[in-house]
Motif scaffolding. Structure first.
Motif, PDB file in Angstrom:
ATOM      1  N   GLN A  53       0.833  -1.190   0.000  1.00  0.00           N
ATOM      2  CA  GLN A  53       0.000   0.000   0.000  1.00  0.00           C
ATOM      3  C   GLN A  53       0.874   1.250   0.000  1.00  0.00           C
ATOM      4  O   GLN A  53       2.057   1.198   0.322  1.00  0.00           O
ATOM      5  CB  GLN A  53      -0.939   0.013   1.206  1.00  0.00           C
ATOM      6  N   ILE A  54       0.269   2.360  -0.419  1.00  0.00           N
ATOM      7  CA  ILE A  54       0.995   3.618  -0.459  1.00  0.00           C
ATOM      8  C   ILE A  54       0.574   4.469   0.738  1.00  0.00           C
ATOM      9  O   ILE A  54      -0.512   4.301   1.297  1.00  0.00           O
ATOM     10  CB  ILE A  54       0.721   4.379  -1.773  1.00  0.00           C
ATOM     11  N   LYS A  55       1.438   5.379   1.110  1.00  0.00           N
ATOM     12  CA  LYS A  55       1.165   6.246   2.252  1.00  0.00           C
ATOM     13  C   LYS A  55       0.553   7.545   1.749  1.00  0.00           C
ATOM     14  O   LYS A  55       1.156   8.244   0.937  1.00  0.00           O
ATOM     15  CB  LYS A  55       2.457   6.538   3.008  1.00  0.00           C
ATOM     16  N   PRO A  56      -0.640   7.887   2.207  1.00  0.00           N
ATOM     17  CA  PRO A  56      -1.273   9.139   1.756  1.00  0.00           C
ATOM     18  C   PRO A  56      -0.450  10.359   2.186  1.00  0.00           C
ATOM     19  O   PRO A  56       0.195  10.347   3.239  1.00  0.00           O
ATOM     20  CB  PRO A  56      -2.640   9.115   2.450  1.00  0.00           C
ATOM     21  N   GLU A  57      -0.492  11.389   1.370  1.00  0.00           N
ATOM     22  CA  GLU A  57       0.199  12.634   1.691  1.00  0.00           C
ATOM     23  C   GLU A  57      -0.757  13.534   2.476  1.00  0.00           C
ATOM     24  O   GLU A  57      -1.748  14.023   1.939  1.00  0.00           O
ATOM     25  CB  GLU A  57       0.663  13.324   0.418  1.00  0.00           C
ATOM     26  N   PRO A  58      -0.463  13.778   3.752  1.00  0.00           N
ATOM     27  CA  PRO A  58      -1.424  14.505   4.604  1.00  0.00           C
ATOM     28  C   PRO A  58      -1.585  15.975   4.258  1.00  0.00           C
ATOM     29  O   PRO A  58      -2.580  16.599   4.655  1.00  0.00           O
ATOM     30  CB  PRO A  58      -0.826  14.340   6.006  1.00  0.00           C
ATOM     31  N   ASP A  59      -0.635  16.565   3.526  1.00  0.00           N
ATOM     32  CA  ASP A  59      -0.710  17.989   3.221  1.00  0.00           C
ATOM     33  C   ASP A  59      -1.429  18.276   1.910  1.00  0.00           C
ATOM     34  O   ASP A  59      -1.487  19.432   1.473  1.00  0.00           O
ATOM     35  CB  ASP A  59       0.697  18.587   3.172  1.00  0.00           C
ATOM     36  N   PRO A 113      -5.074  17.795  -0.539  1.00  0.00           N
ATOM     37  CA  PRO A 113      -6.506  17.481  -0.437  1.00  0.00           C
ATOM     38  C   PRO A 113      -6.838  16.161  -1.120  1.00  0.00           C
ATOM     39  O   PRO A 113      -6.074  15.667  -1.945  1.00  0.00           O
ATOM     40  CB  PRO A 113      -7.176  18.663  -1.147  1.00  0.00           C
ATOM     41  N   ASN A 114      -8.003  15.614  -0.762  1.00  0.00           N
ATOM     42  CA  ASN A 114      -8.484  14.349  -1.330  1.00  0.00           C
ATOM     43  C   ASN A 114      -7.418  13.269  -1.276  1.00  0.00           C
ATOM     44  O   ASN A 114      -6.912  12.807  -2.309  1.00  0.00           O
ATOM     45  CB  ASN A 114      -8.961  14.550  -2.768  1.00  0.00           C
ATOM     46  N   PRO A 115      -7.011  12.860  -0.085  1.00  0.00           N
ATOM     47  CA  PRO A 115      -5.934  11.863   0.036  1.00  0.00           C
ATOM     48  C   PRO A 115      -6.304  10.543  -0.619  1.00  0.00           C
ATOM     49  O   PRO A 115      -7.476  10.152  -0.658  1.00  0.00           O
ATOM     50  CB  PRO A 115      -5.769  11.701   1.552  1.00  0.00           C
ATOM     51  N   LYS A 116      -5.294   9.861  -1.141  1.00  0.00           N
ATOM     52  CA  LYS A 116      -5.494   8.551  -1.742  1.00  0.00           C
ATOM     53  C   LYS A 116      -5.624   7.513  -0.641  1.00  0.00           C
ATOM     54  O   LYS A 116      -4.705   6.787  -0.296  1.00  0.00           O
ATOM     55  CB  LYS A 116      -4.334   8.221  -2.684  1.00  0.00           C
ATOM     56  N   LEU A 117      -6.819   7.464  -0.104  1.00  0.00           N
ATOM     57  CA  LEU A 117      -7.125   6.607   1.032  1.00  0.00           C
ATOM     58  C   LEU A 117      -8.606   6.284   0.999  1.00  0.00           C
ATOM     59  O   LEU A 117      -9.429   7.134   0.642  1.00  0.00           O
ATOM     60  CB  LEU A 117      -6.762   7.321   2.344  1.00  0.00           C
ATOM     61  N   GLY A 118      -8.942   5.047   1.335  1.00  0.00           N
ATOM     62  CA  GLY A 118     -10.343   4.667   1.407  1.00  0.00           C
ATOM     63  C   GLY A 118     -10.873   4.075   0.110  1.00  0.00           C
ATOM     64  O   GLY A 118     -10.206   4.062  -0.919  1.00  0.00           O
ATOM     65  N   VAL A 119     -12.110   3.595   0.154  1.00  0.00           N
ATOM     66  CA  VAL A 119     -12.726   2.872  -0.952  1.00  0.00           C
ATOM     67  C   VAL A 119     -13.334   3.882  -1.930  1.00  0.00           C
ATOM     68  O   VAL A 119     -14.428   4.396  -1.720  1.00  0.00           O
ATOM     69  CB  VAL A 119     -13.793   1.891  -0.445  1.00  0.00           C
ATOM     70  N   GLY A 120     -12.597   4.163  -3.017  1.00  0.00           N
ATOM     71  CA  GLY A 120     -13.055   5.113  -4.011  1.00  0.00           C
ATOM     72  C   GLY A 120     -13.798   4.490  -5.166  1.00  0.00           C
ATOM     73  O   GLY A 120     -14.468   5.181  -5.932  1.00  0.00           O
TER      74      GLY A 120
END
Length: 443
Positions: A312-318, A320-327
């Motif tokens: 898995q990849i680590k979302p970039e917190p800074d 918007p719309n992080p690549k996280l969750g069921v899209g």
């Protein structure tokens, strides 16, 4: 799979007609109409500017092209070559265009969410609906095409308005209990309307079309909320994908979760087949391989069984719309299967069996998955692409197998795809080219 040769197109504007007989492709200023099977050119139309959108009427008799830059819409007939129509939005601008279900009305959205205009191709009259909240979402038709649902924003409050598509009169308008409505979805059976908040809050509201609230559901209060929502074809389930990397299936009796489908990093059930894509070009590139080996496909699948760890990849917190969750959350044609993608695991597709409420397979790719499409008539066939020169097919049922098929063309990377409504062919699009693939068993 048999492939056609490559043809030109612009901005991936390739559209099958709803009846599956025609294929429309945009090439700069020109609109090319082809036979969907032979790809023979049937008609050729020229627009006033570069085509930015193409859409078929529901009855496949008319086709429109839109130039958002100029605010123009042009319409042509497949039966009468002399008939044509042109719509100009003028100073109001044009951001989106949509056919009404009767195929004789066109809906155009102006700039800045000022109005929605309904143009009649029969009487040449126009009707205006004021202040739609969005231009690219927040509206839908009931499945039978009788009623139109529009989200409106007035005095910092959200409203749902239902219009009769016969004469576009307002039948019902009611306020919804949202802070900032994200989107709406009418159930296929027409009995319920799902409304949900944007990702800052987990909240789904289920309304009856007459404005009565059936249920307000929230899975949790803290953290980012909803990312994707879709109805099952039977309307028995509402699938909700969220940022906590789960899909919740709400049943239409109690509107409570029937089950939660999680997407863990560590996959442990040993009865789940895992199809992992393996690149074998390195073996050929050593120079030791024979000509026969070099002629073999460059990728293959190995079948594994858990336990295993999913990258898995680590979302970039800074950002918007992080690549996280069921899209991605899509039911197949008969509603018995569900495919999901957890966006922080972009290389994997999860296939779920709705009948037994268990995971059916995990498809692990070498590259991030870009586009996923269920076959409209063969419910156990799933096609997807990863931005390379291959199309991937997963077959469910008793087969439960995955296949990678190389497109026999140089420098052709599949960015998007679409099934013909008859389910017999698949169009694959690069940035400026396209080809069609015909599965051998569907020929």
């Amino acid at each position: 799979m048999d492939f056609t040769e490559l043809y030109k197109q612009s901005a991936t504007l390739c559209r099958f007609s709803p009846n599956g007989q025609y294929l429309a492709t945009a090439v700069q200023f020109r609109l090319v109409i082809r036979d969907a099977d032979s790809l023979e050119i049937l008609q050729l139309f020229t627009c006033t500017d570069i085509i930015q959108d193409v859409s078929w009427s529901p009855d496949s008799e008319l086709i429109l092209c839109a130039s958002y830059k100029l605010g123009h819409i042009q319409v042509w007939s497949m039966k009468d070559e002399a008939w044509t129509a042109k719509i100009s939005e003028g100073l109001g601008g044009l951001t989106n265009v949509q056919w009404a279900p009767d195929a004789r009305h066109i809906m155009s959205f102006s700039d800045f969410q000022l109005r929605l205009t309904i143009w009649s191709l029969v009487t040449k009259e126009a009707r205006y609906l004021q202040y739609p909240k969005y231009t690219n979402k927040g509206y839908c038709f009931r499945k039978d095409g009788r009623y139109f649902l529009l989200t409106e924003r007035k005095d910092c409050k959200d409203y749902l308005s239902i219009y009769d598509c016969e004469d576009w009169t307002l039948l019902k308008r009611f306020q919804v209990e949202t802070n900032d409505l994200e989107d709406v979805a009418w159930s296929p059976d027409g009995r319920f309307i799902a409304v949900w908040e944007p990702n800052l809050e987990y909240k789904v509201l289920i309304y009856h079309p007459d404005g009565r609230l059936a249920k307000s559901y929230s899975a949790y209060d803290q953290g980012l909320g909803i990312k994707s929502v879709t109805w099952s074809p039977s309307s028995q389930f509402l699938a909700i994908g969220s940022y906590d990397q789960k899909v919740r299936l709400l049943n239409y009796y109690t509107w409570q979760p029937l089950i939660d489908f999680s997407h863990p990093k560590e996959l442990s059930p040993t009865d789940i087949p895992v199809f992992r894509e393996i690149d074998v070009t390195q073996d050929v590139a050593t120079g030791i391989a024979s000509w026969a080996q070099a002629a073999q496909p460059h990728v293959r699948y190995e079948v594994l069984n858990p336990p295993l760890t999913i990258p898995q990849i680590k979302p970039e917190p800074d950002k918007p719309n992080p690549k996280l969750g069921v899209g991605l959350c899509e039911f197949n044609a008969d509603g018995r299967l569900l495919v999901t993608r957890n966006d922080n695991m972009p290389h994997c597709l999860w296939v779920w069996d709705i009948i037994s409420l268990r995971q059916l397979a995990l498809l692990q790719q070498a590259h991030p998955i870009r586009c996923v499409k269920w076959n409209p008539l063969q419910p156990h066939r799933l096609a997807f692409c990863c931005g390379n020169g291959r199309v991937y097919l997963w077959e469910g049922g008793e087969t439960n197998a995955c296949e990678a098929i190389e497109v026999p063309a140089a420098n052709f990377q599949i960015m998007s795809m679409e099934w013909n409504p008859d389910g017999k062919s698949l169009i694959m699009m690069d940035k400026d080219k396209f080809c069609i693939g015909f599965p051998v068993d569907a020929a």
